[in-house]
Design a protein around this motif. Structure first.
Motif, short mmCIF file in Angstrom:
data_model
loop_
_atom_site.label_atom_id
_atom_site.label_comp_id
_atom_site.label_asym_id
_atom_site.label_seq_id
_atom_site.Cartn_x
_atom_site.Cartn_y
_atom_site.Cartn_z
N PHE A 1 35.97 26.69 51.39
CA PHE A 1 36.27 26.82 49.97
C PHE A 1 35.01 26.52 49.18
O PHE A 1 34.64 25.36 48.95
N VAL A 2 34.31 27.58 48.82
CA VAL A 2 33.13 27.50 47.96
C VAL A 2 33.47 28.37 46.75
O VAL A 2 33.47 29.60 46.86
N PRO A 3 33.82 27.74 45.62
CA PRO A 3 34.30 28.52 44.47
C PRO A 3 33.42 29.71 44.10
O PRO A 3 33.94 30.80 43.84
N SER A 4 32.11 29.54 44.08
CA SER A 4 31.24 30.66 43.70
C SER A 4 31.34 31.81 44.70
O SER A 4 31.26 32.98 44.31
N GLU A 5 31.53 31.50 45.97
CA GLU A 5 31.68 32.55 46.98
C GLU A 5 33.03 33.25 46.87
O GLU A 5 33.13 34.47 47.04
N ILE A 6 34.07 32.50 46.56
CA ILE A 6 35.40 33.09 46.34
C ILE A 6 35.32 34.01 45.12
O ILE A 6 35.87 35.12 45.12
N ASP A 7 34.63 33.56 44.08
CA ASP A 7 34.46 34.40 42.89
C ASP A 7 33.71 35.68 43.22
O ASP A 7 34.02 36.75 42.67
N HIS A 8 32.75 35.61 44.12
CA HIS A 8 32.01 36.80 44.56
C HIS A 8 32.97 37.79 45.24
O HIS A 8 32.88 39.00 45.00
N VAL A 9 33.87 37.29 46.06
CA VAL A 9 34.87 38.14 46.71
C VAL A 9 35.77 38.80 45.65
O VAL A 9 36.05 39.99 45.70
#
Length: 90
Positions: free
Chosen positions: A68-76
């Motif tokens: 759970f890395v918020p910025s990476e989830i946002d990228h998805v």
């Protein structure tokens, strides 16, 4: 229909719940798949082969984000939305 976001989870996984919550808050549909389900053993072996050692794994197209890395989830989420816009434009 374009690809869907898949969240690979395991039972009682707090990070998995956080990823699902973030996707729901972004109003993005996703499919949840349990890595501990014997029917997903081949997929689990695939992720282990990629070096992923824990759940969740958030996958969309060629993107696979462990943990759970918020910025990476946002990228998805951004990649999924871009794909939706391309599909509508066709």
């Amino acid at each position: 229909m374009s690809a869907q976001i898949v969240v690979w989870t395991k039972p009682s996984c707090q990070q998995c719940r956080m990823v699902k919550f973030r996707l729901q808050a972004a109003d993005v549909p996703f499919e949840e798949r349990d890595l501990t389900d014997p029917r997903n053993a081949k997929d689990l072996a695939h992720f282990v082969g990629l070096g992923y050692r824990s759940a969740p794994i958030t996958e969309f197209g060629e993107l696979a984000v462990p943990g759970f890395v918020p910025s990476e989830i946002d990228h998805v989420v951004d990649a999924w939305r871009a794909a939706q816009r391309q599909e509508v434009a066709r």
